[in-house]
Design a protein around this motif. Sequence first.
Motif, PDB file in Angstrom:
ATOM      1  N   GLU B   2       0.818  -1.200   0.000  1.00 44.53           N
ATOM      2  CA  GLU B   2       0.000   0.000   0.000  1.00 44.53           C
ATOM      3  C   GLU B   2       0.862   1.263   0.000  1.00 44.53           C
ATOM      4  O   GLU B   2       0.686   2.153  -0.829  1.00 44.53           O
ATOM      5  CB  GLU B   2      -0.885  -0.029   1.247  1.00 44.53           C
ATOM      6  N   THR B 108      -5.055  -9.800  -2.792  1.00 44.70           N
ATOM      7  CA  THR B 108      -5.632  -9.604  -1.456  1.00 44.70           C
ATOM      8  C   THR B 108      -5.608  -8.093  -1.213  1.00 44.70           C
ATOM      9  O   THR B 108      -5.139  -7.343  -2.068  1.00 44.70           O
ATOM     10  CB  THR B 108      -4.815 -10.291  -0.352  1.00 44.70           C
ATOM     11  N   ASP B 109      -6.101  -7.649  -0.041  1.00 47.50           N
ATOM     12  CA  ASP B 109      -6.135  -6.194   0.159  1.00 47.50           C
ATOM     13  C   ASP B 109      -4.726  -5.624   0.301  1.00 47.50           C
ATOM     14  O   ASP B 109      -4.520  -4.426   0.144  1.00 47.50           O
ATOM     15  CB  ASP B 109      -7.026  -5.801   1.346  1.00 47.50           C
ATOM     16  N   ASP B 115      -4.123   0.497  -8.249  1.00 42.36           N
ATOM     17  CA  ASP B 115      -5.447   0.832  -7.737  1.00 42.36           C
ATOM     18  C   ASP B 115      -6.099   1.719  -8.786  1.00 42.36           C
ATOM     19  O   ASP B 115      -6.158   2.919  -8.648  1.00 42.36           O
ATOM     20  CB  ASP B 115      -5.301   1.550  -6.395  1.00 42.36           C
ATOM     21  N   VAL B 181     -10.930  -3.181  -6.409  1.00 41.74           N
ATOM     22  CA  VAL B 181     -10.816  -3.247  -4.950  1.00 41.74           C
ATOM     23  C   VAL B 181     -12.152  -2.876  -4.309  1.00 41.74           C
ATOM     24  O   VAL B 181     -12.632  -3.550  -3.385  1.00 41.74           O
ATOM     25  CB  VAL B 181      -9.707  -2.291  -4.458  1.00 41.74           C
ATOM     26  N   THR B 185     -14.667  -5.001  -1.871  1.00 41.84           N
ATOM     27  CA  THR B 185     -15.120  -4.446  -0.584  1.00 41.84           C
ATOM     28  C   THR B 185     -16.647  -4.456  -0.503  1.00 41.84           C
ATOM     29  O   THR B 185     -17.212  -4.693   0.567  1.00 41.84           O
ATOM     30  CB  THR B 185     -14.610  -3.009  -0.408  1.00 41.84           C
TER      31      THR B 185
END
Lengths: 173, 332
Positions: B2, B108-109, B115, B181, B185
């Motif tokens: 991230e 995965t996150d 993004d 993403v 979610t």
Amino acid sequence: MSGTDIAFFLLALAAIAGGVTMLQLTNVVHMVIALVMTFLGIAGLYVLLSAEFVAVVQVLIYSGAITIIMLFAIMLTRHHADDKERQTTGGVWHRAVAAISVLAFGLAVYFGIRRLDFGADGSALAADNAREIGKWLYSYYTIPFEIVSVILLVALIGAIVLAKKDGKGAEDK
Amino acid sequence: MEQWLESAPGWTNVAVFFGLGALLLLVVLGFVTYAILAERKVMGFMQGRIGPNQVGGRLGLLQTVADVLKLLLKEDTIPKAADRPLYVLAPIIAFTPSFMVLAALPFTDAFRFADIGVGLLYYIAVSGLTTIGVVTGGWASNNKYALLGGMRAAAQMISYEIPLVMSALGVVLLAGSMNLVDIVTAQDNVWFIFAQPLAFLIFFIAAVAELNRVPFDLPEAESELVSGFHVEYSGFRWAFFMLAEYVYLFAMAALITILFLGGWHPVAFLGWIPGSVWFALKFCAIVYVLIWFRATFPRVRADQLMEFAWKVLLPLSLVNIVLTAVIKSLFF
């Protein structure tokens, strides 16, 4: 020189090189591939401008769909894709006039965009591209949007009517 | 990852992402190696055969490695009448987009490479470029079977792309975003396979067609077209076409997992198992179903293929969009 500048020059070079190569090639299928390079370069330029939605649509419609349709049309209609007899026509005068007009056009564009003011910075729109475009399209430009879809429908039906005319024999089967 | 994605760009960033990209390439190559083996084993099991069992122990674990080695050592032939530059370029045009689409997929996150706000569209758009490689390869081979295969591939991929996108629109409507993403979610409570069963069916069928797999393997129909667009290719160029196909298998299975099976979300009360394991499990289930399809379905005819896309899948996906819009405006 920042990374953005380097990326801009590379992409612009790719776009222009694709265009020039396309004009130089003699084989129609090769030309289409060169055209794809131009389209991809332009899509990259859109990404640099943070217009990711436009960039992706550019790849989807131009590099994907339109190119395939052109390839289809070429392959289904012409047996000799190579155009060997092509010669440069016209003498020195023709070429000189062509060169001067290209230069003049380049200069006109240069002076046109040199002092161009785009008004307020549009970077706020870049945050959530697709959503913003959708909002503008459906709140302020609904009628033009609908008219465009009607025009596309008319073109579609027109294409079907034109294609049907040729295949009279096929209908009888 | 991230913080790497959000940090200011620089040479360290380039190095980190280059390294991670290379790592992903190795993972994907490993997947392709064992997906091919798994495909042969599962198909053998379904047809009452044993499948590869000689190279690399009783399970044939090194069979694909040996096959790849053979392909790399094989003589590289280019037909005399072929259009040489395009013939060489076509496998590259076909393979490159298949690896590019992986960038947009969130595994995965924490483990994701980008993004992108229009991630779903990015996948569809870039994967469409492969068609150009296939058509060019078919044309440049200067062989009538190859040309026919290339044409079929183009017609099929263009036709099935439309129901594919239209069915995914239902998911986009419910999630309110094209960002993959955000789509995952949004499936926190209920997976979209339950909220969008029709969309899932259409998407799955169209995905099989996009992958050129049985029952939609007309571009490579070995019994009628010898082997379709890559009939003239051999050695590593042929391997590139196959590689592209299996990388798309990887990408498409991952995309279906993300869109409909809730990505890395666990099944209720099993949350202690990490998200990556869940993703892998769902992913493997999709790959298994795709192999299962291949072993059990006959090939459809070319006219059935086109009619099915335009007269069944497209209207159904339009109905699905309208239904989803109505449901969303009434209940959400």
